[in-house]
Design a protein around this motif. Structure first.
Motif, PDB file in Angstrom:
ATOM      1  N   VAL A 154       0.837  -1.193   0.000  1.00 18.42           N
ATOM      2  CA  VAL A 154       0.000   0.000   0.000  1.00 18.42           C
ATOM      3  C   VAL A 154       0.875   1.247   0.000  1.00 18.42           C
ATOM      4  CG1 VAL A 154      -1.884   1.212   1.149  1.00 18.42           C
ATOM      5  CG2 VAL A 154      -1.703  -1.291   1.347  1.00 18.42           C
ATOM      6  N   GLU A 155       0.720   2.063  -1.030  1.00 16.28           N
ATOM      7  CA  GLU A 155       1.361   3.373  -1.071  1.00 16.28           C
ATOM      8  C   GLU A 155       0.481   4.320  -0.269  1.00 16.28           C
ATOM      9  OE1 GLU A 155       1.662   4.544  -5.150  1.00 16.28           O
ATOM     10  OE2 GLU A 155       2.910   2.817  -5.684  1.00 16.28           O
ATOM     11  N   VAL A 156       1.085   5.055   0.650  1.00 18.66           N
ATOM     12  CA  VAL A 156       0.340   5.997   1.476  1.00 18.66           C
ATOM     13  C   VAL A 156       0.897   7.395   1.262  1.00 18.66           C
ATOM     14  CG1 VAL A 156      -0.292   6.666   3.833  1.00 18.66           C
ATOM     15  CG2 VAL A 156      -0.126   4.237   3.220  1.00 18.66           C
ATOM     16  N   LYS A 157       0.027   8.321   0.908  1.00 16.07           N
ATOM     17  CA  LYS A 157       0.409   9.734   0.787  1.00 16.07           C
ATOM     18  C   LYS A 157      -0.234  10.469   1.952  1.00 16.07           C
ATOM     19  CE  LYS A 157       1.117  13.433  -2.393  1.00 16.07           C
ATOM     20  NZ  LYS A 157       2.369  13.746  -1.734  1.00 16.07           N
ATOM     21  N   LEU A 158       0.578  11.242   2.652  1.00 15.18           N
ATOM     22  CA  LEU A 158       0.081  12.009   3.792  1.00 15.18           C
ATOM     23  C   LEU A 158      -0.321  13.418   3.360  1.00 15.18           C
ATOM     24  CD1 LEU A 158       2.648  11.067   6.610  1.00 15.18           C
ATOM     25  CD2 LEU A 158       0.522   9.910   5.968  1.00 15.18           C
ATOM     26  N   SER A 159      -1.216  14.014   4.123  1.00 12.17           N
ATOM     27  CA  SER A 159      -1.640  15.390   3.862  1.00 12.17           C
ATOM     28  C   SER A 159      -0.670  16.397   4.460  1.00 12.17           C
ATOM     29  CB  SER A 159      -3.037  15.624   4.445  1.00 12.17           C
ATOM     30  OG  SER A 159      -3.028  15.394   5.843  1.00 12.17           O
ATOM     31  N   ASP A 160       0.196  15.932   5.349  1.00  9.74           N
ATOM     32  CA  ASP A 160       1.153  16.801   6.042  1.00  9.74           C
ATOM     33  C   ASP A 160       2.411  15.974   6.292  1.00  9.74           C
ATOM     34  OD1 ASP A 160       2.589  18.452   7.780  1.00  9.74           O
ATOM     35  OD2 ASP A 160       0.923  18.764   9.168  1.00  9.74           O
ATOM     36  N   THR A 161       3.558  16.511   5.950  1.00  7.90           N
ATOM     37  CA  THR A 161       4.797  15.756   6.158  1.00  7.90           C
ATOM     38  C   THR A 161       5.757  16.465   7.118  1.00  7.90           C
ATOM     39  OG1 THR A 161       5.743  16.712   4.141  1.00  7.90           O
ATOM     40  CG2 THR A 161       4.698  14.538   3.955  1.00  7.90           C
ATOM     41  N   ARG A 162       5.210  17.355   7.929  1.00  3.16           N
ATOM     42  CA  ARG A 162       6.045  17.930   8.972  1.00  3.16           C
ATOM     43  C   ARG A 162       6.342  16.854  10.014  1.00  3.16           C
ATOM     44  NH1 ARG A 162       2.449  23.187   9.922  1.00  3.16           N
ATOM     45  NH2 ARG A 162       0.921  21.573   9.469  1.00  3.16           N
ATOM     46  N   GLU A 163       7.375  17.050  10.780  1.00  2.00           N
ATOM     47  CA  GLU A 163       7.853  16.022  11.709  1.00  2.00           C
ATOM     48  C   GLU A 163       6.776  15.521  12.666  1.00  2.00           C
ATOM     49  OE1 GLU A 163      10.381  13.173  12.929  1.00  2.00           O
ATOM     50  OE2 GLU A 163      10.668  14.524  11.230  1.00  2.00           O
ATOM     51  N   THR A 164       5.955  16.404  13.190  1.00  4.08           N
ATOM     52  CA  THR A 164       4.919  15.956  14.131  1.00  4.08           C
ATOM     53  C   THR A 164       3.907  15.044  13.440  1.00  4.08           C
ATOM     54  OG1 THR A 164       3.674  17.994  13.755  1.00  4.08           O
ATOM     55  CG2 THR A 164       5.110  17.939  15.686  1.00  4.08           C
ATOM     56  N   GLU A 206       5.163  -4.594   7.477  1.00  2.00           N
ATOM     57  CA  GLU A 206       6.297  -3.694   7.256  1.00  2.00           C
ATOM     58  C   GLU A 206       5.771  -2.312   6.931  1.00  2.00           C
ATOM     59  OE1 GLU A 206       9.076  -5.096   4.318  1.00  2.00           O
ATOM     60  OE2 GLU A 206       8.959  -7.155   5.049  1.00  2.00           O
ATOM     61  N   CYS A 207       6.543  -1.308   7.327  1.00  3.28           N
ATOM     62  CA  CYS A 207       6.220   0.077   7.011  1.00  3.28           C
ATOM     63  C   CYS A 207       7.527   0.811   6.745  1.00  3.28           C
ATOM     64  CB  CYS A 207       5.465   0.725   8.174  1.00  3.28           C
ATOM     65  SG  CYS A 207       5.164   2.492   7.926  1.00  3.28           S
ATOM     66  N   HIS A 208       7.624   1.399   5.571  1.00  3.96           N
ATOM     67  CA  HIS A 208       8.851   2.097   5.176  1.00  3.96           C
ATOM     68  C   HIS A 208       8.514   3.508   4.719  1.00  3.96           C
ATOM     69  CE1 HIS A 208      10.925  -1.788   5.141  1.00  3.96           C
ATOM     70  NE2 HIS A 208       9.829  -2.255   4.575  1.00  3.96           N
ATOM     71  N   MET A 209       9.245   4.503   5.236  1.00  2.00           N
ATOM     72  CA  MET A 209       9.135   5.861   4.705  1.00  2.00           C
ATOM     73  C   MET A 209       9.914   5.864   3.393  1.00  2.00           C
ATOM     74  SD  MET A 209      10.355   9.525   6.238  1.00  2.00           S
ATOM     75  CE  MET A 209       9.265   9.484   7.644  1.00  2.00           C
ATOM     76  N   ILE A 210       9.305   6.421   2.360  1.00  7.25           N
ATOM     77  CA  ILE A 210       9.845   6.351   1.010  1.00  7.25           C
ATOM     78  C   ILE A 210      10.113   7.747   0.459  1.00  7.25           C
ATOM     79  CG2 ILE A 210       9.318   5.580  -1.354  1.00  7.25           C
ATOM     80  CD1 ILE A 210       9.656   3.236   0.518  1.00  7.25           C
ATOM     81  N   ALA A 211      11.204   7.877  -0.278  1.00 11.89           N
ATOM     82  CA  ALA A 211      11.486   9.122  -0.996  1.00 11.89           C
ATOM     83  C   ALA A 211      10.915   8.947  -2.404  1.00 11.89           C
ATOM     84  CB  ALA A 211      12.979   9.392  -1.046  1.00 11.89           C
ATOM     85  N   SER A 212       9.676   9.368  -2.584  1.00 10.69           N
ATOM     86  CA  SER A 212       8.987   9.140  -3.849  1.00 10.69           C
ATOM     87  C   SER A 212       7.799  10.087  -3.962  1.00 10.69           C
ATOM     88  CB  SER A 212       8.512   7.678  -3.905  1.00 10.69           C
ATOM     89  OG  SER A 212       7.866   7.401  -5.116  1.00 10.69           O
ATOM     90  N   ARG A 213       6.882   9.794  -4.872  1.00  8.83           N
ATOM     91  CA  ARG A 213       5.665  10.591  -5.041  1.00  8.83           C
ATOM     92  C   ARG A 213       4.668  10.302  -3.933  1.00  8.83           C
ATOM     93  NH1 ARG A 213       2.392   6.850  -6.895  1.00  8.83           N
ATOM     94  NH2 ARG A 213       3.190   5.212  -8.240  1.00  8.83           N
ATOM     95  N   PHE A 214       4.934   9.252  -3.133  1.00  9.94           N
ATOM     96  CA  PHE A 214       4.137   8.953  -1.951  1.00  9.94           C
ATOM     97  C   PHE A 214       5.080   8.915  -0.756  1.00  9.94           C
ATOM     98  CE2 PHE A 214       5.299   5.064  -4.103  1.00  9.94           C
ATOM     99  CZ  PHE A 214       5.765   4.227  -3.109  1.00  9.94           C
ATOM    100  N   ASP A 215       4.538   8.818   0.439  1.00  7.14           N
ATOM    101  CA  ASP A 215       5.360   8.968   1.643  1.00  7.14           C
ATOM    102  C   ASP A 215       5.744   7.655   2.331  1.00  7.14           C
ATOM    103  OD1 ASP A 215       5.290  11.892   1.609  1.00  7.14           O
ATOM    104  OD2 ASP A 215       3.141  11.601   1.948  1.00  7.14           O
ATOM    105  N   TYR A 216       4.845   6.663   2.301  1.00  9.43           N
ATOM    106  CA  TYR A 216       5.101   5.392   2.973  1.00  9.43           C
ATOM    107  C   TYR A 216       4.700   4.237   2.071  1.00  9.43           C
ATOM    108  CZ  TYR A 216       5.749   7.734   7.458  1.00  9.43           C
ATOM    109  OH  TYR A 216       6.219   8.512   8.481  1.00  9.43           O
TER     110      TYR A 216
END
Length: 151
Positions: free
Chosen positions: A71-81, A98-108
């Motif tokens: 599952v690609e997950v895009k967040l509405s806010d990517t500030r640290e909090t 598994e959950c991985h933060m990704i450097a891509s067009r999506f976040d996780y």
């Protein structure tokens, strides 16, 4: 900081990854050392955090968990909090293997294991979509697992 690993350390790790229940005597025999230095090396690898634990490998299909989705997950806010809130919340979802933060067009990128597509749909609607700051998801269903991590 990475620990300096020699050929004996790597041999210990290779054997333990394949068989975490091997006795110290058998492990020593397999790597070509005596028992005492083998045990000392194991303790050093554990203390340094290279070996983080021991456990059984489970067969998810025999446990009724044959459905795998990424599952690609895009967040509405990517500030640290927001990232921290998402990280904490996703840890509480047992279906997420598994959950991985990704450097891509999506976040996780999540690996989600469920019984079937209906169960996945429930997890997506009731759990994943309600995680903090989730703006959108995109699902990719695995048809076959050719190779999975073994330690």
């Amino acid at each position: 900081m990475a620990l300096e690993l020699d050929r004996f350390d790597r041999a210990i790790l290779r054997v333990l990854a394949a068989d975490g229940r091997v006795s110290a005597t058998e492990l020593a025999r397999r790597i070509g050392l005596t028992k005492s230095p083998t045990q000392a090396r194991m303790k050093r690898l554990e203390a340094a955090g290279v070996i983080t634990g021991y456990g059984a490998r489970l067969d998810p299909i025999r446990m009724g968990l044959a459905h795998v989705a990424y599952v690609e997950v895009k967040l509405s806010d990517t500030r640290e909090t927001a990232l921290q809130a998402f990280n904490r919340a996703v840890l509480a979802v047992p279906e997420v293997e598994e959950c991985h933060m990704i450097a891509s067009r999506f976040d996780y990128l999540l690996k989600v294991r469920t019984a079937d597509i209906q169960d996945y749909r429930r997890v997506l609607g009731e759990k994943l979509s309600t995680l903090p700051f989730v703006a959108s998801t995109s699902t990719h269903v695995a048809m076959e697992s050719v190779k999975e991590a073994r330690g």
